[in-house]
Design a protein around this motif. Structure first.
Motif, PDB file in Angstrom:
ATOM      1  N   SER A 160    -102.796 -34.061  60.121  1.00 45.47           N
ATOM      2  CA  SER A 160    -102.801 -34.664  61.444  1.00 45.47           C
ATOM      3  C   SER A 160    -103.377 -36.075  61.248  1.00 45.47           C
ATOM      4  O   SER A 160    -102.866 -36.888  62.789  1.00 45.47           O
ATOM      5  CB  SER A 160    -104.550 -34.604  61.616  1.00 45.47           C
ATOM      6  N   GLN A 161    -103.528 -37.572  59.870  1.00 47.44           N
ATOM      7  CA  GLN A 161    -102.845 -38.381  60.516  1.00 47.44           C
ATOM      8  C   GLN A 161    -101.996 -39.315  60.630  1.00 47.44           C
ATOM      9  O   GLN A 161    -101.641 -40.576  61.183  1.00 47.44           O
ATOM     10  CB  GLN A 161    -103.935 -39.339  59.283  1.00 47.44           C
ATOM     11  N   ILE A 162    -100.776 -37.910  60.671  1.00 45.90           N
ATOM     12  CA  ILE A 162     -99.286 -39.152  60.284  1.00 45.90           C
ATOM     13  C   ILE A 162     -98.594 -38.659  61.379  1.00 45.90           C
ATOM     14  O   ILE A 162     -98.635 -37.340  61.826  1.00 45.90           O
ATOM     15  CB  ILE A 162     -98.885 -38.333  58.619  1.00 45.90           C
ATOM     16  N   ARG A 163     -98.079 -39.091  62.021  1.00 53.28           N
ATOM     17  CA  ARG A 163     -97.067 -39.014  63.283  1.00 53.28           C
ATOM     18  C   ARG A 163     -95.946 -38.685  62.709  1.00 53.28           C
ATOM     19  O   ARG A 163     -95.100 -37.663  63.261  1.00 53.28           O
ATOM     20  CB  ARG A 163     -96.480 -40.980  63.573  1.00 53.28           C
ATOM     21  N   ALA A 164     -95.445 -38.428  61.478  1.00 51.37           N
ATOM     22  CA  ALA A 164     -94.169 -37.722  60.612  1.00 51.37           C
ATOM     23  C   ALA A 164     -93.840 -37.745  59.619  1.00 51.37           C
ATOM     24  O   ALA A 164     -93.792 -38.927  58.823  1.00 51.37           O
ATOM     25  CB  ALA A 164     -92.615 -38.030  61.902  1.00 51.37           C
ATOM     26  N   ILE A 165     -92.895 -37.612  58.592  1.00 53.87           N
ATOM     27  CA  ILE A 165     -91.760 -37.361  57.667  1.00 53.87           C
ATOM     28  C   ILE A 165     -90.614 -37.722  57.833  1.00 53.87           C
ATOM     29  O   ILE A 165     -89.840 -37.143  58.848  1.00 53.87           O
ATOM     30  CB  ILE A 165     -92.206 -35.732  56.597  1.00 53.87           C
ATOM     31  N   GLY A 166     -90.419 -38.270  57.000  1.00 55.79           N
ATOM     32  CA  GLY A 166     -88.721 -39.042  57.113  1.00 55.79           C
ATOM     33  C   GLY A 166     -88.459 -38.114  56.153  1.00 55.79           C
ATOM     34  O   GLY A 166     -88.413 -39.247  54.882  1.00 55.79           O
ATOM     35  N   THR A 196     -96.958 -28.664  55.320  1.00 57.59           N
ATOM     36  CA  THR A 196     -97.174 -29.415  55.621  1.00 57.59           C
ATOM     37  C   THR A 196     -98.505 -29.704  56.748  1.00 57.59           C
ATOM     38  O   THR A 196     -99.184 -30.604  56.814  1.00 57.59           O
ATOM     39  CB  THR A 196     -97.169 -31.550  55.397  1.00 57.59           C
ATOM     40  N   GLY A 197     -97.528 -29.572  58.107  1.00 59.23           N
ATOM     41  CA  GLY A 197     -98.600 -29.541  59.136  1.00 59.23           C
ATOM     42  C   GLY A 197     -98.163 -30.764  59.737  1.00 59.23           C
ATOM     43  O   GLY A 197     -98.490 -30.953  60.629  1.00 59.23           O
ATOM     44  N   ILE A 198     -97.074 -31.084  59.753  1.00 60.38           N
ATOM     45  CA  ILE A 198     -96.729 -32.768  59.620  1.00 60.38           C
ATOM     46  C   ILE A 198     -94.870 -32.130  60.283  1.00 60.38           C
ATOM     47  O   ILE A 198     -94.358 -31.848  59.488  1.00 60.38           O
ATOM     48  CB  ILE A 198     -96.284 -33.518  58.483  1.00 60.38           C
ATOM     49  N   THR A 199     -94.372 -33.034  61.475  1.00 66.51           N
ATOM     50  CA  THR A 199     -93.443 -32.894  62.570  1.00 66.51           C
ATOM     51  C   THR A 199     -92.207 -33.449  60.925  1.00 66.51           C
ATOM     52  O   THR A 199     -92.793 -35.171  60.770  1.00 66.51           O
ATOM     53  CB  THR A 199     -93.343 -34.069  63.165  1.00 66.51           C
ATOM     54  N   THR A 200     -91.497 -33.647  60.779  1.00 65.71           N
ATOM     55  CA  THR A 200     -90.332 -33.838  60.188  1.00 65.71           C
ATOM     56  C   THR A 200     -88.938 -34.252  60.621  1.00 65.71           C
ATOM     57  O   THR A 200     -88.349 -33.997  61.430  1.00 65.71           O
ATOM     58  CB  THR A 200     -89.657 -32.598  59.375  1.00 65.71           C
ATOM     59  N   VAL A 201     -88.781 -35.915  60.414  1.00 67.55           N
ATOM     60  CA  VAL A 201     -87.121 -35.960  60.739  1.00 67.55           C
ATOM     61  C   VAL A 201     -86.263 -36.136  59.525  1.00 67.55           C
ATOM     62  O   VAL A 201     -86.654 -36.551  58.223  1.00 67.55           O
ATOM     63  CB  VAL A 201     -87.562 -37.397  61.788  1.00 67.55           C
TER      64      VAL A 201
END
Length: 370
Positions: free
Chosen positions: A90-96, A126-131
């Motif tokens: 939840s602390q991570i804005r996104a993964i590149g 991961t539950g993290i938006t990915t780019v």
């Protein structure tokens, strides 16, 4: 945009030794490496990927399977990083995520590049938006889709009265030339570790030549070096980029057809090929009283290669990027975290003068976590 945000960058490069992950804090012009990790590539997966990269017969089912397996490998790498760093998704804005390049053909009638690794799996697990898929839009705009890291280097390294060249020696070697006044040049110079690693694996069973020790046991073969350096790629003007589809063991075997020398002599000559092809280009960019060559990537750990770069570039200050406070092993993972930040804020991230694209663009496709 000045708010501090956390991003994770993922890189699995040409060498396919594993997955680098970097957790960074980003603001407008600052990046702080908070944590990093490395997850080895399973041997069977590496061999299957190499088969695709080298043009062996394959099918859609195999490509789909590899895409799926890589998606889970990338997710495992991110989850390991979060666990070790004590951070929560939840602390991570996104993964590149760079993805794994299996073919790169930016020139010709049908320019394209292919990076696989299911980013939907990565975002879901991961539950993290990915780019991801950073390269294809640049190619659609007439560019090479590579290198993308020079824009990041321009952000993090100071340039005053002398040129700074950032050299990444992964499987392929690439340079970011940062000139006084703000001009940037960047391209792939040719092979980095890819030929040395492949030849070492074939003849010693080791994945790479630690410190260049095996190469030191051999002798430079001047005739072979001349043959290797005469390859068309080295004479091509920038922008240019390359990969395993050009520089591979079949390429080397073809060049060796008229040369009959010991395997250790070939290894020494391959090390010299990497050093000379880099130095031949770098020396053209000397500006100011104290030009610097900052080296990152796995090749920075090859003591013989670094010794040769020092010798071939008198007048240059040659040092690892760690001398500037930047971890060279995780430079590219950090760069893809930065590229993700640019995409999430719809900011341009390519340099048309570097890639050859017709215009600036915010690169990458967003895969939402929800």
């Amino acid at each position: 945009m000045t708010e501090r945000e956390l991003y994770i960058g993922i890189m699995s490069g040409t060498s396919m030794d594993g997955v680098d992950t970097a957790l960074v804090a980003l603001t407008d012009h600052q990046i702080e490496l908070l944590a990093h990790d490395f997850l080895p590539m399973p041997a069977d997966l590496k061999q299957r990927l190499l088969a695709v990269c080298l043009g062996q017969e394959t099918n859609v089912q195999e490509i789909g399977t590899l895409d799926h397996l890589l998606g889970h490998l990338y997710a495992d790498a991110v989850l390991n990083l979060l666990k070790h760093s004590g951070h929560h998704a939840s602390q991570i804005r996104a993964i590149g995520n760079h993805g794994q390049t299996v073919f790169h053909q930016p020139n010709g009638a049908t320019p394209f590049t292919v990076q696989i690794g299911d980013h939907n799996i990565l975002a879901a697990r991961t539950g993290i938006t990915t780019v991801a898929d950073f390269r294809r839009k640049d190619i659609a705009l007439g560019g090479q889709g590579a290198p993308l890291v020079p824009a990041f280097h321009r952000t993090i390294f100071d340039v005053r009265d002398s040129s700074v060249v950032v050299l990444n020696i992964g499987g392929i070697a690439n340079v970011s030339v940062l000139k006084p006044g703000g001009d940037v040049v960047g391209y792939d110079t040719g092979p980095g570790n890819v030929l040395m690693d492949g030849w070492c694996q074939r003849h010693t069973g080791q994945a790479y030549d630690r410190n260049g020790d095996w190469a030191r046991s051999g002798e430079l073969d001047a005739a072979l070096l001349t043959t290797l350096l005469s390859d068309d790629y080295f004479a091509k003007p920038a922008p240019k980029s390359t990969g395993r589809e050009w520089f591979n063991l079949p390429w080397l075997d073809n060049k060796l057809a008229d040369h009959h020398i010991a395997a250790s002599h070939v290894q020494r000559t391959l090390c010299e090929l990497t050093a000379r092809s880099i130095a031949n280009d770098v020396q053209r960019f000397a500006e100011g009283p104290a030009p610097e060559l900052l080296v990152c990537g796995g090749g920075a750990q090859n003591a013989l290669l670094m010794t040769r770069l020092h010798a071939l570039l008198p007048g240059w200050q040659v040092a690892p990027t760690t001398a500037k406070g930047v971890d060279g092993d995780y430079m590219e993972a950090m760069a893809f975290a930065w590229l993700a930040q640019r995409r999430m804020h719809n900011l341009p991230s390519n340099l048309p003068r570097v890639t050859g694209a017709t215009r600036l663009a915010s690169l990458g496709v967003i895969y939402p976590a929800d």
